[in-house]
Design an enzyme around this catalytic site. Structure first.
Site, PDB file in Angstrom:
ATOM      1  N   GLU A  35       0.867  -1.170   0.000  1.00 42.54           N
ATOM      2  CA  GLU A  35       0.000   0.000   0.000  1.00 42.54           C
ATOM      3  C   GLU A  35       0.907   1.224   0.000  1.00 42.54           C
ATOM      4  OE1 GLU A  35      -3.077  -0.386  -0.569  1.00 42.54           O
ATOM      5  OE2 GLU A  35      -3.015  -2.542  -0.256  1.00 42.54           O
ATOM      6  N   HIS A 189      -8.339  -2.747   0.226  1.00 45.11           N
ATOM      7  CA  HIS A 189      -7.294  -1.725   0.278  1.00 45.11           C
ATOM      8  C   HIS A 189      -6.581  -1.684   1.622  1.00 45.11           C
ATOM      9  CE1 HIS A 189      -8.577  -0.630  -3.627  1.00 45.11           C
ATOM     10  NE2 HIS A 189      -9.708  -0.080  -3.229  1.00 45.11           N
TER      11      HIS A 189
END
Length: 266
Positions: A35, A189
């Site tokens: 990420e 996410h």
């Protein structure tokens, strides 16, 4: 964080000679999904890794045997954007309390080595798309003034065996799960949750196509050289998927292995 039981399980591995007799199939499948800092509508010119997660499957049982997750403190864009925080759930205090990328990368290398993932032929690293290791990692390593770890210079883009095994196009992770009638678990996410969901897709592919379906797709092989070749879909656009940002910290010990390219165990 790898528990003592997980480390014990991973350390009880066959000898190199026994491995050589097993048709050179990997014993481990390691899913990685970074990420990174991000914004919209205009993406940051230089993104930085802020979550470094990995989920390791046994290729024999398809069970998770170890997990790694550390957050990373960015140095160029120290303040996370509102978009980044809303997308990933990562809070500013989390990255403020994390270490910079080089220290986290060293611990990841040490952790992989401790599990036996860096032995020749023992593990295939897997990503959803090529962005993580083809684009983000080299850019991050340049920013951090360090070489790209050798063990992360080859990987399997899961989209390719997905299409070979299922006959369906593999778009985003959520779509791939939906096509296989698998429920998305955790937060989309979140790096670690994404790794876990991708690992579930990988397990599905192995059950249908065997471990041999999961082969390195990068560096790309020419047709006739064996292995999977990438069908030339819209890869340029997909290579720069809008990246998220994430972070939470799991202490996996201090110090760690070398990241110098060319080392025998790298």
């Amino acid at each position: 964080m790898a528990t003592h039981h997980q480390r014990q399980q991973a350390s009880q591995r066959p000898s190199r000679n026994l491995c050589a007799q097993s048709a050179a199939l990997p014993r481990f499948l390691a899913v990685l999904d970074f990420e990174a800092t991000c914004d919209e509508p205009v993406q940051l010119a230089q993104q930085e890794v802020i979550e470094f997660p990995t989920v390791v499957l046994s290729s024999e049982t398809l069970e998770v045997v170890a997990e790694f997750r550390e957050y990373v403190r960015p140095v160029l864009h120290r303040r996370l954007t509102r978009f980044c925080t809303e997308l990933t759930g990562i809070q500013q205090a989390t990255v403020d309390g994390a270490e910079e990328f080089e220290a986290v990368a060293r611990r990841h290398h040490q952790w992989c080595r401790g599990l036996g993932l860096l032995e020749e032929g023992a593990c295939v690293f897997i990503t959803h798309g090529d962005w993580d290791l083809k684009s983000m990692l080299p850019a991050q390593c340049r920013l951090s003034g360090m070489p790209v770890p050798r063990y992360l210079s080859t990987w399997c883009n899961m989209k390719i065996p997905y299409e070979h095994v299922t006959g369906m196009r593999c778009g985003g992770m959520a779509r791939a799960l939906q096509q296989l009638r698998l429920k998305l678990e955790g937060k989309h996410h979140s790096g670690l949750d994404d790794c876990r969901n991708i690992a579930r897709i990988v397990a599905h592919l192995v059950r249908r196509g065997g471990v041999e379906a999961i082969q390195p797709t990068w560096p790309r092989r020419r047709r006739g050289q064996g292995g999977l070749t990438e069908t030339p879909p819209r890869q340029a656009a997909a290579a720069h998927k809008p990246r998220r940002a994430q972070a939470i910290r799991v202490q996996l010990g201090s110090g760690g292995g070398d990241l110098v390219q060319g080392r025998g165990d790298g």
